[in-house]
Design an enzyme around this catalytic site. Structure first.
Site, mmCIF file in Angstrom:
data_model
loop_
_atom_site.group_PDB
_atom_site.id
_atom_site.type_symbol
_atom_site.label_atom_id
_atom_site.label_comp_id
_atom_site.label_asym_id
_atom_site.label_seq_id
_atom_site.Cartn_x
_atom_site.Cartn_y
_atom_site.Cartn_z
ATOM 1 N N MET A 129 -11.030 3.509 5.861
ATOM 2 C CA MET A 129 -9.714 3.713 5.253
ATOM 3 C C MET A 129 -9.276 2.505 4.425
ATOM 4 O O MET A 129 -9.499 1.358 4.795
ATOM 5 C CB MET A 129 -8.664 3.984 6.331
ATOM 6 C CG MET A 129 -7.325 4.458 5.776
ATOM 7 S SD MET A 129 -7.421 6.090 5.014
ATOM 8 C CE MET A 129 -7.469 7.149 6.448
ATOM 9 N N ASP A 153 -1.382 -1.328 5.915
ATOM 10 C CA ASP A 153 -1.651 -0.844 7.271
ATOM 11 C C ASP A 153 -3.137 -0.846 7.607
ATOM 12 O O ASP A 153 -3.515 -0.521 8.728
ATOM 13 C CB ASP A 153 -1.109 0.579 7.436
ATOM 14 C CG ASP A 153 -1.822 1.572 6.526
ATOM 15 O OD1 ASP A 153 -2.563 2.427 7.032
ATOM 16 O OD2 ASP A 153 -1.626 1.493 5.296
ATOM 17 N N LYS A 200 -11.590 6.163 -2.698
ATOM 18 C CA LYS A 200 -11.911 7.381 -1.982
ATOM 19 C C LYS A 200 -13.346 7.864 -2.233
ATOM 20 O O LYS A 200 -13.974 8.475 -1.362
ATOM 21 C CB LYS A 200 -10.901 8.479 -2.321
ATOM 22 C CG LYS A 200 -9.523 8.208 -1.724
ATOM 23 C CD LYS A 200 -9.597 8.150 -0.208
ATOM 24 C CE LYS A 200 -8.324 7.653 0.441
ATOM 25 N NZ LYS A 200 -8.231 6.186 0.469
ATOM 26 N N ALA A 205 -13.401 9.726 10.004
ATOM 27 C CA ALA A 205 -12.790 9.721 8.668
ATOM 28 C C ALA A 205 -11.968 8.474 8.427
ATOM 29 O O ALA A 205 -11.805 8.036 7.285
ATOM 30 C CB ALA A 205 -11.928 10.963 8.483
ATOM 31 N N ARG A 265 -10.588 -2.544 -3.145
ATOM 32 C CA ARG A 265 -10.553 -3.385 -1.955
ATOM 33 C C ARG A 265 -11.943 -3.484 -1.310
ATOM 34 O O ARG A 265 -12.712 -2.551 -1.394
ATOM 35 C CB ARG A 265 -9.574 -2.784 -0.938
ATOM 36 C CG ARG A 265 -8.159 -2.691 -1.434
ATOM 37 C CD ARG A 265 -7.332 -1.802 -0.511
ATOM 38 N NE ARG A 265 -5.971 -1.656 -1.017
ATOM 39 C CZ ARG A 265 -5.186 -0.628 -0.727
ATOM 40 N NH1 ARG A 265 -5.606 0.329 0.071
ATOM 41 N NH2 ARG A 265 -3.969 -0.562 -1.214
ATOM 42 N N ASP A 279 0.857 -1.180 0.000
ATOM 43 C CA ASP A 279 0.000 0.000 0.000
ATOM 44 C C ASP A 279 0.901 1.240 0.000
ATOM 45 O O ASP A 279 2.121 1.133 0.138
ATOM 46 C CB ASP A 279 -0.893 -0.042 1.243
ATOM 47 C CG ASP A 279 -1.780 1.182 1.362
ATOM 48 O OD1 ASP A 279 -2.423 1.541 0.364
ATOM 49 O OD2 ASP A 279 -1.826 1.773 2.453
ATOM 50 N N HIS A 295 -15.161 5.740 0.040
ATOM 51 C CA HIS A 295 -14.816 6.177 1.389
ATOM 52 C C HIS A 295 -15.746 7.322 1.811
ATOM 53 O O HIS A 295 -16.322 7.301 2.918
ATOM 54 C CB HIS A 295 -13.359 6.637 1.381
ATOM 55 C CG HIS A 295 -12.760 6.833 2.727
ATOM 56 N ND1 HIS A 295 -11.449 6.546 2.994
ATOM 57 C CD2 HIS A 295 -13.260 7.327 3.895
ATOM 58 C CE1 HIS A 295 -11.168 6.836 4.261
ATOM 59 N NE2 HIS A 295 -12.257 7.315 4.825
ATOM 60 N N ALA A 320 -0.006 5.171 1.469
ATOM 61 C CA ALA A 320 -0.094 5.965 2.698
ATOM 62 C C ALA A 320 -0.178 5.065 3.926
ATOM 63 O O ALA A 320 -1.000 4.153 3.991
ATOM 64 C CB ALA A 320 -1.317 6.881 2.649
#
Length: 276
Positions: free
Chosen positions: A56, A193, A60, A52, A167, A19, A63, A21
């Site tokens: 994750m 992460d 986006k 927020a 994902r 990944d 999201h 970020a």
């Protein structure tokens, strides 16, 4: 017949797919959170960093959609704007989000401590390096421009614009693998992460390594993390590790800097005929 033939891959690792970020750069995975909080604040419906962070790792646009579906946010949106958020709301927010995210990326793209050394070690080991992300192509290109100056240029980069579904479905991982010309999913490791990123790797049939401290699960900037006492760090580390293990991660370490022992152990397990 008394025996059945079972085919097993027993060769070395060939690729590591990471990944962006919170994994390779942007300790704490702060760029998406800062951009999302700013987006909703400007829309008159502030959201907390914790809110927020919940979706994750996903596309986006999706999201933002998941944040809008949160009961508190949906109710607040109706109170402020006189209607519940709809498809037009989502389209408008996503369009406004893209330049905000690109702007914040420029402030949050420093490689995670130890990442450059680990990347060099993996390359020396002969591993092919790929990257995928919930960012769209415009955002991804902004990230790549930043990390290229720091010496990181993955051989394959896949973003949500490149596949039909992001994902936790495995399309991005599998496209990375095909781009890297790796013919066996068992020879690949997905490093992420976020829990949804671990699910992605598992759905692709790959080994998975979760990063507990450097990314979304702890969600602190580097200086904030370093300012904590050892006891405070341990509490956060344990909670984050438990969430990643519950998502199915084969291994969980603090950050990409701690990846070496995981790779060594995976190769040992492969040689013994084990599979993810």
């Amino acid at each position: 017949m008394s025996y059945r033939y079972q085919r097993r891959y027993t060769g070395p690792l060939q690729a590591v797919i990471m990944d962006m970020a919170g994994t390779v750069l942007d300790f704490g995975s702060m760029a998406p959170v800062k951009a999302l909080c700013r987006l909703f604040e400007e829309a008159g419906v502030p959201v907390s960093p914790a809110e927020a962070r919940i979706p994750m790792g996903t596309h986006k646009r999706g999201h933002i959609h998941q944040i809008l579906l949160m009961p508190r946010v949906s109710t607040a949106w109706e109170e402020v704007h006189g209607k519940v958020p709809d498809e037009d709301t989502l389209d408008s927010l996503y369009e406004r989000f893209i330049p905000l995210q690109v702007e914040v990326i420029g402030q949050c793209s420093k490689l995670i401590p130890g990442a450059a050394e680990m990347i060099a070690s993996m390359e020396q080991r002969g591993l092919k390096l790929g990257s995928n992300t919930g960012y769209n192509r415009v955002m991804t290109n902004a990230v790549l421009a930043e990390v290229k100056e720091q010496g990181y240029t993955p051989a394959s980069v896949v973003c949500v614009d490149d596949v039909s579904q992001g994902r936790p479905l495995p399309e991005m991982c599998l496209k990375n693998m095909l781009d890297l010309k790796v013919g066996c999913v068992q020879a690949c490791v997905k490093v992420d992460d976020s829990c949804v990123g671990i699910e992605e790797g598992l759905n692709a049939g790959m080994w998975t390594v979760g990063l507990a401290v450097s990314g979304n699960e702890v969600g602190l900037e580097l200086d904030e993390w370093q300012a904590l006492s050892t006891e405070e760090q341990d509490v956060l580390r344990i909670k984050a590790s438990e969430r990643l293990y519950q998502a199915g991660a084969h291994y969980v370490v603090d950050s990409i800097a701690d990846l070496q022992n995981c790779l060594d152990d995976i190769e040992r397990r492969l040689a013994n005929g084990e599979a993810p």
